[in-house]
Design a protein around this motif. Structure first.
Motif, PDB file in Angstrom:
ATOM      1  N   ILE A  76      58.390  86.093 -58.376  1.00 18.08           N
ATOM      2  CA  ILE A  76      56.963  86.362 -58.576  1.00 18.08           C
ATOM      3  C   ILE A  76      56.232  85.071 -58.930  1.00 18.08           C
ATOM      4  O   ILE A  76      55.138  84.800 -58.408  1.00 18.08           O
ATOM      5  CB  ILE A  76      56.757  87.442 -59.659  1.00 18.08           C
ATOM      6  CG1 ILE A  76      57.206  88.796 -59.128  1.00 18.08           C
ATOM      7  CG2 ILE A  76      55.303  87.502 -60.113  1.00 18.08           C
ATOM      8  CD1 ILE A  76      57.244  89.898 -60.172  1.00 18.08           C
ATOM      9  N   THR A  77      56.838  84.263 -59.782  1.00 18.04           N
ATOM     10  CA  THR A  77      56.227  82.985 -60.153  1.00 18.04           C
ATOM     11  C   THR A  77      56.061  82.092 -58.932  1.00 18.04           C
ATOM     12  O   THR A  77      55.002  81.475 -58.749  1.00 18.04           O
ATOM     13  CB  THR A  77      57.080  82.272 -61.221  1.00 18.04           C
ATOM     14  OG1 THR A  77      57.178  83.111 -62.367  1.00 18.04           O
ATOM     15  CG2 THR A  77      56.481  80.937 -61.613  1.00 18.04           C
ATOM     16  N   SER A  78      57.069  82.036 -58.087  1.00 20.67           N
ATOM     17  CA  SER A  78      56.963  81.188 -56.892  1.00 20.67           C
ATOM     18  C   SER A  78      55.918  81.730 -55.923  1.00 20.67           C
ATOM     19  O   SER A  78      55.209  80.947 -55.283  1.00 20.67           O
ATOM     20  CB  SER A  78      58.320  81.035 -56.212  1.00 20.67           C
ATOM     21  OG  SER A  78      58.753  82.253 -55.660  1.00 20.67           O
ATOM     22  N   VAL A  79      55.782  83.049 -55.836  1.00 19.04           N
ATOM     23  CA  VAL A  79      54.741  83.627 -54.973  1.00 19.04           C
ATOM     24  C   VAL A  79      53.360  83.244 -55.501  1.00 19.04           C
ATOM     25  O   VAL A  79      52.474  82.849 -54.734  1.00 19.04           O
ATOM     26  CB  VAL A  79      54.898  85.160 -54.877  1.00 19.04           C
ATOM     27  CG1 VAL A  79      53.665  85.795 -54.269  1.00 19.04           C
ATOM     28  CG2 VAL A  79      56.126  85.518 -54.059  1.00 19.04           C
ATOM     29  N   PHE A  80      53.151  83.353 -56.815  1.00 14.90           N
ATOM     30  CA  PHE A  80      51.866  82.969 -57.394  1.00 14.90           C
ATOM     31  C   PHE A  80      51.583  81.492 -57.172  1.00 14.90           C
ATOM     32  O   PHE A  80      50.435  81.112 -56.883  1.00 14.90           O
ATOM     33  CB  PHE A  80      51.813  83.297 -58.889  1.00 14.90           C
ATOM     34  CG  PHE A  80      51.486  84.728 -59.185  1.00 14.90           C
ATOM     35  CD1 PHE A  80      50.328  85.309 -58.710  1.00 14.90           C
ATOM     36  CD2 PHE A  80      52.346  85.492 -59.944  1.00 14.90           C
ATOM     37  CE1 PHE A  80      50.023  86.631 -58.982  1.00 14.90           C
ATOM     38  CE2 PHE A  80      52.055  86.820 -60.229  1.00 14.90           C
ATOM     39  CZ  PHE A  80      50.888  87.388 -59.743  1.00 14.90           C
ATOM     40  N   SER A 112      48.468  80.006 -55.067  1.00 14.04           N
ATOM     41  CA  SER A 112      47.592  79.000 -55.666  1.00 14.04           C
ATOM     42  C   SER A 112      47.473  77.781 -54.761  1.00 14.04           C
ATOM     43  O   SER A 112      46.380  77.225 -54.588  1.00 14.04           O
ATOM     44  CB  SER A 112      48.142  78.599 -57.028  1.00 14.04           C
ATOM     45  OG  SER A 112      47.355  77.591 -57.600  1.00 14.04           O
ATOM     46  N   SER A 113      48.581  77.383 -54.170  1.00  9.52           N
ATOM     47  CA  SER A 113      48.573  76.246 -53.254  1.00  9.52           C
ATOM     48  C   SER A 113      47.720  76.543 -52.017  1.00  9.52           C
ATOM     49  O   SER A 113      46.940  75.689 -51.574  1.00  9.52           O
ATOM     50  CB  SER A 113      50.004  75.904 -52.848  1.00  9.52           C
ATOM     51  OG  SER A 113      50.017  74.900 -51.875  1.00  9.52           O
ATOM     52  N   VAL A 114      47.864  77.726 -51.470  1.00  8.26           N
ATOM     53  CA  VAL A 114      47.059  78.120 -50.301  1.00  8.26           C
ATOM     54  C   VAL A 114      45.580  78.143 -50.675  1.00  8.26           C
ATOM     55  O   VAL A 114      44.714  77.678 -49.914  1.00  8.26           O
ATOM     56  CB  VAL A 114      47.523  79.496 -49.760  1.00  8.26           C
ATOM     57  CG1 VAL A 114      46.546  80.047 -48.748  1.00  8.26           C
ATOM     58  CG2 VAL A 114      48.915  79.376 -49.142  1.00  8.26           C
ATOM     59  N   ARG A 151      39.742  72.987 -50.333  1.00  8.75           N
ATOM     60  CA  ARG A 151      39.559  71.652 -49.755  1.00  8.75           C
ATOM     61  C   ARG A 151      38.982  71.728 -48.352  1.00  8.75           C
ATOM     62  O   ARG A 151      38.064  70.982 -48.004  1.00  8.75           O
ATOM     63  CB  ARG A 151      40.898  70.906 -49.723  1.00  8.75           C
ATOM     64  CG  ARG A 151      41.314  70.311 -51.026  1.00  8.75           C
ATOM     65  CD  ARG A 151      42.439  69.276 -50.876  1.00  8.75           C
ATOM     66  NE  ARG A 151      43.424  69.563 -49.858  1.00  8.75           N
ATOM     67  CZ  ARG A 151      44.546  70.268 -50.050  1.00  8.75           C
ATOM     68  NH1 ARG A 151      44.800  70.770 -51.238  1.00  8.75           N
ATOM     69  NH2 ARG A 151      45.395  70.461 -49.074  1.00  8.75           N
ATOM     70  N   HIS A 152      39.491  72.635 -47.545  1.00 10.93           N
ATOM     71  CA  HIS A 152      38.981  72.771 -46.165  1.00 10.93           C
ATOM     72  C   HIS A 152      37.536  73.243 -46.157  1.00 10.93           C
ATOM     73  O   HIS A 152      36.741  72.795 -45.320  1.00 10.93           O
ATOM     74  CB  HIS A 152      39.870  73.722 -45.364  1.00 10.93           C
ATOM     75  CG  HIS A 152      41.191  73.136 -45.014  1.00 10.93           C
ATOM     76  ND1 HIS A 152      42.211  73.872 -44.489  1.00 10.93           N
ATOM     77  CD2 HIS A 152      41.677  71.873 -45.105  1.00 10.93           C
ATOM     78  CE1 HIS A 152      43.259  73.097 -44.271  1.00 10.93           C
ATOM     79  NE2 HIS A 152      42.959  71.887 -44.645  1.00 10.93           N
ATOM     80  N   GLU A 153      37.202  74.136 -47.074  1.00 10.09           N
ATOM     81  CA  GLU A 153      35.817  74.604 -47.154  1.00 10.09           C
ATOM     82  C   GLU A 153      34.885  73.440 -47.491  1.00 10.09           C
ATOM     83  O   GLU A 153      33.814  73.291 -46.899  1.00 10.09           O
ATOM     84  CB  GLU A 153      35.701  75.701 -48.209  1.00 10.09           C
ATOM     85  CG  GLU A 153      34.310  76.303 -48.299  1.00 10.09           C
ATOM     86  CD  GLU A 153      34.236  77.410 -49.336  1.00 10.09           C
ATOM     87  OE1 GLU A 153      33.387  78.288 -49.177  1.00 10.09           O
ATOM     88  OE2 GLU A 153      35.029  77.382 -50.302  1.00 10.09           O
ATOM     89  N   GLY A 154      35.310  72.609 -48.420  1.00  5.45           N
ATOM     90  CA  GLY A 154      34.507  71.432 -48.767  1.00  5.45           C
ATOM     91  C   GLY A 154      34.347  70.484 -47.591  1.00  5.45           C
ATOM     92  O   GLY A 154      33.251  69.956 -47.348  1.00  5.45           O
TER      93      GLY A 154
END
Length: 84
Positions: free
Chosen positions: A48-52, A56-58, A64-67
């Protein structure tokens, strides 16, 4: 009242010892099962921690892409206003 002999007491004590041995065995089984469940629960927590962390990374990448897209639209003078 029935006479209580040493043999009768011995038989009763033997049956009590046998039942205690069974209880000890069951307790050991339960301990092993609980340890396995704890290990499994710890693994699930790590997953679960790795999924979160991945989410968060995505999210950070999308921000960043939106900016970048906003800067590109500004530079190209693109906007959502209707053309006249």
């Amino acid at each position: 009242m029935a006479d209580v002999t040493a043999e009768l007491m011995f038989e009763v004590i033997k049956s009590i010892q046998a039942r205690l041995a069974q209880v000890d065995g069951k307790i050991d089984e339960l301990k092993q099962e609980m340890q396995a469940m704890r290990t499994s629960q710890t693994g699930i927590r790590h997953e679960i921690t790795s999924v979160f962390q991945e989410i968060s990374s995505v999210h950070a990448t999308l921000v960043r892409h939106e900016g970048r897209l906003d800067r590109i639209e500004t530079r190209l003078e693109l906007n959502d206003a209707p053309a006249q």
